[in-house]
Scaffold this active site. Structure first.
Site, PDB file in Angstrom:
ATOM      1  N   ASP A 178       0.825  -1.216   0.000  1.00  0.00           N
ATOM      2  CA  ASP A 178       0.000   0.000   0.000  1.00  0.00           C
ATOM      3  C   ASP A 178       0.863   1.272   0.000  1.00  0.00           C
ATOM      4  O   ASP A 178       0.666   2.163   0.835  1.00  0.00           O
ATOM      5  CB  ASP A 178      -0.908   0.038   1.249  1.00  0.00           C
ATOM      6  CG  ASP A 178      -1.625  -1.278   1.515  1.00  0.00           C
ATOM      7  OD1 ASP A 178      -2.068  -1.900   0.537  1.00  0.00           O
ATOM      8  OD2 ASP A 178      -1.754  -1.658   2.686  1.00  0.00           O
ATOM      9  N   GLU A 190     -11.686  -0.062  -2.479  1.00  0.00           N
ATOM     10  CA  GLU A 190     -10.796   0.480  -1.441  1.00  0.00           C
ATOM     11  C   GLU A 190      -9.616   1.167  -2.122  1.00  0.00           C
ATOM     12  O   GLU A 190      -9.594   1.334  -3.329  1.00  0.00           O
ATOM     13  CB  GLU A 190     -10.298  -0.646  -0.507  1.00  0.00           C
ATOM     14  CG  GLU A 190      -9.463  -1.704  -1.206  1.00  0.00           C
ATOM     15  CD  GLU A 190      -9.046  -2.847  -0.304  1.00  0.00           C
ATOM     16  OE1 GLU A 190      -9.421  -2.874   0.880  1.00  0.00           O
ATOM     17  OE2 GLU A 190      -8.331  -3.750  -0.795  1.00  0.00           O
TER      18      GLU A 190
HETATM   19  O1  FUB Z   1      -2.987  -3.496   3.802  1.00  0.00           O
HETATM   20  C1  FUB Z   1      -4.232  -3.701   4.399  1.00  0.00           C
HETATM   21  C2  FUB Z   1      -5.340  -3.435   3.460  1.00  0.00           C
HETATM   22  O2  FUB Z   1      -5.227  -4.292   2.342  1.00  0.00           O
HETATM   23  C3  FUB Z   1      -5.349  -2.044   2.890  1.00  0.00           C
HETATM   24  O3  FUB Z   1      -5.819  -1.089   3.772  1.00  0.00           O
HETATM   25  C4  FUB Z   1      -6.160  -2.294   1.687  1.00  0.00           C
HETATM   26  O4  FUB Z   1      -6.143  -1.266   0.750  1.00  0.00           O
HETATM   27  C5  FUB Z   1      -5.557  -3.562   1.167  1.00  0.00           C
HETATM   28  O5  FUB Z   1      -4.388  -3.326   0.444  1.00  0.00           O
END
Ligand code: FUB
Length: 339
Positions: free
Chosen positions: A32, A239
């Site tokens: 991320d 997301e």
């Molecule tokens: O890294 C944890 C979670 O997984 C992130 O917040 C999301 O975007 C996904 O990548």
């Protein structure tokens, strides 16, 4: 050890580019990546993936991260410096578990780190921590940002200095539980022809620690001006918010989650609406896909992750690829692999 991207292995195909990037960081698992240019260096604010043995499920309990490290490099392809622990979950007074994807900004002579973590009631909120230097260490505020919820904060600073926080993620990110900014633990995911759940945003106060307005939804429209339905899950928001500006237009990019694309939509102002334009990054190895896009002295880059080093979906490694715009401002789709 850090290698520079091997451009000789990369071939251009039609409207998409194959770019084979080595992991930027091999000393630990990172994901991320939120990239920023601060003080003339590229700083990376990634998640720090760890093997805690938490069983895998659709809520992402296996993403059970405990701290953040900040990394920097003087150029893409340059040596990557690990600045050590920038913030640990034990130093966030309100935190329960799962330190997910962060972002950072600079204002008021201070660096601000924004992060999602579940509170002691197991509800994701967004926190903020401050430091005098981009690498931290960061000191967390005693409470989450009032009115914040869900995951994946992205802070965007516009040319006039106004800052906006974008956020949200469905499934394990709990966004489906928030309608009109009210929490309902029984709220379910949308189905089929129901309108897809929309990402959220709010302008930040000058103190960078509060919202200066009520959290609102942002609209992502198809070319006919219609909102996506849940069944459009190869295009609808899931997301991983990111906002950047190019030639006066606002580019909102995000992950489509269960279809694993990084998609993008363009708007005329920070609030949208944004019109869907296509895919920035095709699916990568591992379930998640999460990125950032920055301009480094006139060259644009996509930072992202895959699971090359571990083969495990929750133990990821950060990578980078050049990002190319077409004349009309659309983005050339990037593939991280051949075929
Ligand atoms: O890294 C944890 C979670 O997984 C992130 O917040 C999301 O975007 C996904 O990548």
């Amino acid at each position: 050890s850090c290698q520079s991207p091997n451009t000789s292995k990369n071939a251009e195909i039609k409207d998409s580019t194959v770019f084979l990037s080595p992991p930027l960081i091999t000393s630990m698992y990172t994901a991320d990546p939120s990239a920023h240019l601060f003080e003339g260096r590229i700083y990376l604010y990634p998640s720090h993936d760890t093997a805690t043995g938490t069983p895998e499920n659709d809520n992402g309990d296996h993403f059970n991260m405990m701290d953040f490290h900040v990394f920097s490099m003087d150029s893409v392809g340059g040596k990557v410096t690990d600045h050590g622990v920038a913030l640990h979950i034990r130093d966030i007074p309100w935190a329960g578990r799962q330190l997910w994807a962060p972002d950072a900004s600079f204002a008021n002579g201070t660096y601000y780190l924004y992060f999602p973590v579940k509170d002691k009631q197991d509800i994701f909120r967004i926190g903020v921590a401050t430091a005098p230097k981009p690498e931290g260490p960061f000191v967390a505020e005693k409470t989450p940002i009032t009115g914040s919820y869900s995951i994946d904060p992205c802070v965007f600073k516009d040319d006039d200095g106004s800052c906006y926080l974008y956020f949200g993620g469905i499934w394990g990110g709990q966004l489906q539980r928030w309608n009109n900014n009210v929490y309902d633990s029984t709220a379910r995911l949308r189905q089929g022809t129901e309108p897809a759940i929309l990402p959220r945003m709010a302008k930040l106060d000058k103190d960078m620690k509060h919202f200066s307005e009520t959290v609102r939804e942002i609209k992502i429209l198809d070319s006919a001006g219609n909102l996506f339905k849940e069944k459009d899950n190869d295009k609808r928001f899931f997301e991983a918010t990111w906002m950047h500006k190019y030639k006066g237009k606002y580019y909102f990019s995000y992950s489509t989650g269960d279809t694993h694309n990084i998609a993008y939509a363009i708007g005329d102002n920070p609030y949208g609406p944004f019109t869907y334009k296509g895919i920035v990054l095709n699916p990568v190895k591992g379930w998640t896909n999460h990125h950032s896009i920055i301009d480094v002295n006139g060259k644009w880059y996509l930072f992202y992750h895959d699971t090359q080093l571990s083969g495990k979906t929750h133990l990821r490694n950060v990578k980078v690829a050049p990002l190319v715009y077409h004349e009309d401002g659309t983005i050339q789709t990037i593939s991280a692999y051949h075929g």
